[in-house]
Design an enzyme around this catalytic site. Sequence first.
Site, PDB file in Angstrom:
ATOM      1  CE1 TYR A   1      -3.786   3.094   0.914  1.00 11.83           C
ATOM      2  CE2 TYR A   1      -2.126   3.087   2.664  1.00 11.83           C
ATOM      3  CZ  TYR A   1      -3.761   3.365   1.834  1.00 11.83           C
ATOM      4  OH  TYR A   1      -4.113   4.411   2.012  1.00 11.83           O
TER       5      TYR A   1
ATOM      6  CG  ASP B   1      -3.070  12.271   5.026  1.00  7.74           C
ATOM      7  OD1 ASP B   1      -3.497  13.087   3.188  1.00  7.74           O
ATOM      8  OD2 ASP B   1      -3.786  11.584   4.676  1.00  7.74           O
TER       9      ASP B   1
ATOM     10  CG  ASP C   1      -4.744   7.433  -0.053  1.00  9.07           C
ATOM     11  OD1 ASP C   1      -5.296   8.181  -0.433  1.00  9.07           O
ATOM     12  OD2 ASP C   1      -4.331   8.066   1.023  1.00  9.07           O
TER      13      ASP C   1
ATOM     14  CG  ASP D   1      -5.385  12.212  -1.142  1.00  5.17           C
ATOM     15  OD1 ASP D   1      -5.518  11.497  -0.086  1.00  5.17           O
ATOM     16  OD2 ASP D   1      -5.095  13.198  -1.590  1.00  5.17           O
TER      17      ASP D   1
ATOM     18  CG  HIS E   1      -8.035   3.965  -0.668  1.00  5.76           C
ATOM     19  ND1 HIS E   1      -8.379   5.324  -0.950  1.00  5.76           N
ATOM     20  CD2 HIS E   1      -7.362   3.058  -0.644  1.00  5.76           C
ATOM     21  CE1 HIS E   1      -7.215   5.355   0.358  1.00  5.76           C
ATOM     22  NE2 HIS E   1      -6.686   4.548   0.345  1.00  5.76           N
TER      23      HIS E   1
ATOM     24  CD  GLU F   1     -10.239  10.980   1.145  1.00  8.13           C
ATOM     25  OE1 GLU F   1     -10.113  11.679   2.450  1.00  8.13           O
ATOM     26  OE2 GLU F   1      -8.960   9.736   1.266  1.00  8.13           O
TER      27      GLU F   1
ATOM     28  CB  CYS G   1      -5.964  12.306   8.434  1.00 12.75           C
ATOM     29  SG  CYS G   1      -5.332  11.021   9.185  1.00 12.75           S
TER      30      CYS G   1
ATOM     31  NE  ARG H   1     -10.563   7.338   4.135  1.00 12.77           N
ATOM     32  CZ  ARG H   1      -9.916   8.432   4.344  1.00 12.77           C
ATOM     33  NH1 ARG H   1      -8.538   7.520   4.158  1.00 12.77           N
ATOM     34  NH2 ARG H   1      -9.425   9.140   5.213  1.00 12.77           N
TER      35      ARG H   1
ATOM     36  CD  GLU I   1     -10.011   6.079   8.115  1.00 14.50           C
ATOM     37  OE1 GLU I   1      -9.483   4.914   8.292  1.00 14.50           O
ATOM     38  OE2 GLU I   1      -8.898   6.564   7.836  1.00 14.50           O
TER      39      GLU I   1
ATOM     40  CG  ASN J   1      -7.112   2.462   7.563  1.00 14.26           C
ATOM     41  OD1 ASN J   1      -5.339   2.225   8.115  1.00 14.26           O
ATOM     42  ND2 ASN J   1      -7.143   4.303   7.672  1.00 14.26           N
TER      43      ASN J   1
END
Length: 282
Positions: free
Chosen positions: A35, A50, A77, A79, A101, A103, A111, A146, A176, A198
């Site tokens: 990952y 982040d 990731d 975002d 992924h 989100e 974050c 996500r 998440e 996660n």
Amino acid sequence: MSFLDNAQDAPLQIVGVINAYCALLAEKTGFKALYLSGAGVANASYGLPDIGLTTLSEVLIDVKRIKQATTLPLLVDADTGFDDVFATVAAIEHAGAAGLHLEDQIDQKRCGHLAGKQLISSEAMVERLCEALSARKNKAFMIMARTDALAVEGIDAAIARAIAYQNAGADAIFVEAAQSLEDYTLFAQALDIPILANITEFGRTPLYTLEELKQAQVAMVLYPLSAFRAMNQAALNVYETIKSKGSQRECVDNMQTRAELYHYLDYDPSDGASYERKNHRT
């Protein structure tokens, strides 16, 4: 290689790597999937928090470096899609990753374990997913959705979002900031696609064991920054020791040796020319 190739290893453990050498270490330890965390890119490669400051091109640099070092499937990731979901999916797939992924936060994301997250509507996230799905060329490339709704809107709304994302065509759901095993079980029972837990340190989610998560019907378990956090503390200890003691002698026993480094690089210093030919480097 795709994540589906590892379906028999349920729950599949996916470990975070921040660079190519970490990818080699993880692969040779026996992990089957890797990952690349958005936080890892921001923190390690650019010295940033982040909060959505890094760009697609910056993430792609690390994706390409990692994929040059390993054939293991890499989950990235992405975002919120970096302002262009279609281009993001196309570029990350082309770079050799096995999936990504997206989100359901606003573009100025935070974050997932911080307070103050803001979500887009479920309908807007479905549009984001549809754009992502239209961009991929290989259906084995995983498009994971996500949801950060659990900490913002509660379990019922989060599951409703996950169902909508599944119906839109998402291959898996990244849950998440769950705070109980029951949360995962409720998601798993409501969905027909795999869910990911996660398990990150210092966040909202307890550090559940693999067996506990298996019992909760979790299909994939993510450890996004565990090694990175340990590396940071080790580096800080060395810097502080050198500064205060004037020598690194007290730290040497905790360091990887030169021979161990070469072992993980598959490098024999007595035959460097052969290594250069094999790796097409001069």
